[in-house]
Design a protein around this motif. Structure first.
Motif, PDB file in Angstrom:
ATOM      1  N   CYS A 143       0.843  -1.209   0.000  1.00 52.05           N
ATOM      2  CA  CYS A 143       0.000   0.000   0.000  1.00 52.05           C
ATOM      3  C   CYS A 143       0.875   1.255   0.000  1.00 52.05           C
ATOM      4  O   CYS A 143       0.393   2.345  -0.306  1.00 52.05           O
ATOM      5  CB  CYS A 143      -0.938   0.013   1.205  1.00 52.05           C
ATOM      6  SG  CYS A 143      -2.310  -1.155   1.069  1.00 52.05           S
ATOM      7  N   GLY A 144       2.140   1.083   0.344  1.00 55.39           N
ATOM      8  CA  GLY A 144       3.095   2.188   0.282  1.00 55.39           C
ATOM      9  C   GLY A 144       2.728   3.347   1.193  1.00 55.39           C
ATOM     10  O   GLY A 144       2.195   3.151   2.289  1.00 55.39           O
ATOM     11  N   ASP A 145       3.011   4.549   0.722  1.00 52.69           N
ATOM     12  CA  ASP A 145       2.783   5.761   1.510  1.00 52.69           C
ATOM     13  C   ASP A 145       1.305   6.056   1.731  1.00 52.69           C
ATOM     14  O   ASP A 145       0.966   6.886   2.569  1.00 52.69           O
ATOM     15  CB  ASP A 145       3.445   6.969   0.838  1.00 52.69           C
ATOM     16  CG  ASP A 145       4.967   6.868   0.852  1.00 52.69           C
ATOM     17  OD1 ASP A 145       5.509   6.122   1.698  1.00 52.69           O
ATOM     18  OD2 ASP A 145       5.602   7.532   0.020  1.00 52.69           O
ATOM     19  N   ASN A 146       0.413   5.391   0.979  1.00 51.85           N
ATOM     20  CA  ASN A 146      -1.020   5.615   1.160  1.00 51.85           C
ATOM     21  C   ASN A 146      -1.545   4.928   2.424  1.00 51.85           C
ATOM     22  O   ASN A 146      -2.581   5.321   2.953  1.00 51.85           O
ATOM     23  CB  ASN A 146      -1.814   5.097  -0.049  1.00 51.85           C
ATOM     24  CG  ASN A 146      -1.464   5.838  -1.311  1.00 51.85           C
ATOM     25  OD1 ASN A 146      -0.521   5.466  -2.007  1.00 51.85           O
ATOM     26  ND2 ASN A 146      -2.194   6.892  -1.617  1.00 51.85           N
ATOM     27  N   PHE A 147      -0.834   3.897   2.906  1.00 49.28           N
ATOM     28  CA  PHE A 147      -1.288   3.154   4.086  1.00 49.28           C
ATOM     29  C   PHE A 147      -1.261   4.048   5.316  1.00 49.28           C
ATOM     30  O   PHE A 147      -0.264   4.711   5.598  1.00 49.28           O
ATOM     31  CB  PHE A 147      -0.416   1.921   4.326  1.00 49.28           C
ATOM     32  CG  PHE A 147      -0.757   1.192   5.593  1.00 49.28           C
ATOM     33  CD1 PHE A 147      -1.907   0.427   5.676  1.00 49.28           C
ATOM     34  CD2 PHE A 147       0.051   1.296   6.707  1.00 49.28           C
ATOM     35  CE1 PHE A 147      -2.239  -0.241   6.856  1.00 49.28           C
ATOM     36  CE2 PHE A 147      -0.266   0.639   7.884  1.00 49.28           C
ATOM     37  CZ  PHE A 147      -1.412  -0.135   7.962  1.00 49.28           C
ATOM     38  N   VAL A 148      -2.394   4.033   6.069  1.00 48.69           N
ATOM     39  CA  VAL A 148      -2.469   4.802   7.316  1.00 48.69           C
ATOM     40  C   VAL A 148      -2.342   3.862   8.504  1.00 48.69           C
ATOM     41  O   VAL A 148      -1.410   3.975   9.292  1.00 48.69           O
ATOM     42  CB  VAL A 148      -3.782   5.616   7.397  1.00 48.69           C
ATOM     43  CG1 VAL A 148      -3.853   6.391   8.711  1.00 48.69           C
ATOM     44  CG2 VAL A 148      -3.901   6.562   6.214  1.00 48.69           C
ATOM     45  N   GLU A 149      -3.315   2.924   8.635  1.00 52.66           N
ATOM     46  CA  GLU A 149      -3.256   1.984   9.749  1.00 52.66           C
ATOM     47  C   GLU A 149      -4.317   0.902   9.594  1.00 52.66           C
ATOM     48  O   GLU A 149      -5.189   0.984   8.741  1.00 52.66           O
ATOM     49  CB  GLU A 149      -3.440   2.699  11.086  1.00 52.66           C
ATOM     50  CG  GLU A 149      -4.806   3.350  11.274  1.00 52.66           C
ATOM     51  CD  GLU A 149      -4.880   4.160  12.561  1.00 52.66           C
ATOM     52  OE1 GLU A 149      -4.179   3.814  13.541  1.00 52.66           O
ATOM     53  OE2 GLU A 149      -5.636   5.129  12.591  1.00 52.66           O
ATOM     54  N   TRP A 150      -4.209  -0.109  10.463  1.00 52.29           N
ATOM     55  CA  TRP A 150      -5.220  -1.149  10.562  1.00 52.29           C
ATOM     56  C   TRP A 150      -6.380  -0.593  11.366  1.00 52.29           C
ATOM     57  O   TRP A 150      -6.172   0.095  12.368  1.00 52.29           O
ATOM     58  CB  TRP A 150      -4.630  -2.388  11.236  1.00 52.29           C
ATOM     59  CG  TRP A 150      -3.712  -3.151  10.319  1.00 52.29           C
ATOM     60  CD1 TRP A 150      -2.374  -2.921  10.125  1.00 52.29           C
ATOM     61  CD2 TRP A 150      -4.073  -4.227   9.457  1.00 52.29           C
ATOM     62  NE1 TRP A 150      -1.893  -3.799   9.183  1.00 52.29           N
ATOM     63  CE2 TRP A 150      -2.911  -4.617   8.765  1.00 52.29           C
ATOM     64  CE3 TRP A 150      -5.271  -4.900   9.201  1.00 52.29           C
ATOM     65  CZ2 TRP A 150      -2.898  -5.645   7.838  1.00 52.29           C
ATOM     66  CZ3 TRP A 150      -5.263  -5.936   8.281  1.00 52.29           C
ATOM     67  CH2 TRP A 150      -4.093  -6.303   7.614  1.00 52.29           C
ATOM     68  N   VAL A 151      -7.599  -0.893  10.937  1.00 53.95           N
ATOM     69  CA  VAL A 151      -8.803  -0.416  11.613  1.00 53.95           C
ATOM     70  C   VAL A 151      -9.754  -1.580  11.858  1.00 53.95           C
ATOM     71  O   VAL A 151      -9.597  -2.658  11.276  1.00 53.95           O
ATOM     72  CB  VAL A 151      -9.525   0.692  10.792  1.00 53.95           C
ATOM     73  CG1 VAL A 151      -8.649   1.937  10.676  1.00 53.95           C
ATOM     74  CG2 VAL A 151      -9.931   0.187   9.411  1.00 53.95           C
ATOM     75  N   ASP A 152     -10.746  -1.338  12.696  1.00 53.79           N
ATOM     76  CA  ASP A 152     -11.799  -2.322  12.966  1.00 53.79           C
ATOM     77  C   ASP A 152     -13.128  -1.617  12.704  1.00 53.79           C
ATOM     78  O   ASP A 152     -13.720  -1.047  13.610  1.00 53.79           O
ATOM     79  CB  ASP A 152     -11.691  -2.808  14.413  1.00 53.79           C
ATOM     80  CG  ASP A 152     -12.757  -3.842  14.764  1.00 53.79           C
ATOM     81  OD1 ASP A 152     -13.552  -4.225  13.882  1.00 53.79           O
ATOM     82  OD2 ASP A 152     -12.801  -4.254  15.944  1.00 53.79           O
ATOM     83  N   VAL A 153     -13.547  -1.611  11.437  1.00 56.62           N
ATOM     84  CA  VAL A 153     -14.774  -0.891  11.060  1.00 56.62           C
ATOM     85  C   VAL A 153     -15.788  -1.793  10.356  1.00 56.62           C
ATOM     86  O   VAL A 153     -16.705  -1.307   9.715  1.00 56.62           O
ATOM     87  CB  VAL A 153     -14.473   0.362  10.191  1.00 56.62           C
ATOM     88  CG1 VAL A 153     -13.671   1.392  10.988  1.00 56.62           C
ATOM     89  CG2 VAL A 153     -13.747   0.001   8.903  1.00 56.62           C
TER      90      VAL A 153
END
Length: 163
Positions: A143-153
């Motif tokens: 995902c490179g620089d676009n990756f923010v974080e893991w979420v639980d949504v």
């Protein structure tokens, strides 16, 4: 063509040779599962939303559904999906082939914890007839620089299946 753009993008990560293109559609979880030959839950579907005016992606397991209350709590906004035209314009991939690769810099990408149940998952790679097998770690890296974080949504993936 989007698949060519994704292949070029994934080449430095050393995984582009794993990209698969199909003679049949993989535009939905069900179709992708048949094309790849795995259970639908292992298809990593990429959902495109707007938070304010900003495009975001949430990549989730094929059997997961957005939980509106979790989504709103996390993003402080109602879950509003991009239209097919907006997806092409803002994400660079058409619906059915939306993937977390080769994205514009302003597209934030979140990976849902529903994916972590599997050793490998299958996101699309830029068309409605494509996929790549990646571990969750590889998916995050790619995902490179676009990756923010893991979420639980998401919801629906933790329930026991009866029947």
């Amino acid at each position: 063509m989007s698949v060519a753009k994704v292949r070029e993008y994934l080449t430095p990560y050393g995984v582009a040779d794993r990209m698969q293109e199909f003679e049949v559609s993989s535009a939905t979880v069900e179709l992708a599962a048949v094309a790849v030959g795995v259970e639908g839950a292992r298809i990593a579907k990429t959902l495109s939303f707007k938070v304010g005016e900003d495009p975001i992606l949430v990549v989730a397991a094929g059997d997961a559904k957005i939980d509106n209350s979790k989504y709103k709590h996390y993003f402080h906004a109602k879950a509003k999906m991009l239209t097919p035209d907006e997806a092409v314009e803002r994400i660079g991939h058409a619906v059915g082939g939306v993937c977390p690769f080769a994205l514009p810099a302003d597209v934030k990408t979140y990976l849902d914890v529903s994916l972590r149940r599997f050793a490998t998952v299958y996101p699309a790679v830029g068309s409605a007839a494509s996929a790549i097998e990646l571990s969750c770690e590889e998916l995050e890296t790619c995902c490179g620089d676009n990756f923010v974080e893991w979420v639980d949504v998401c919801k629906g993936w933790q329930e026991e299946k009866h029947g």
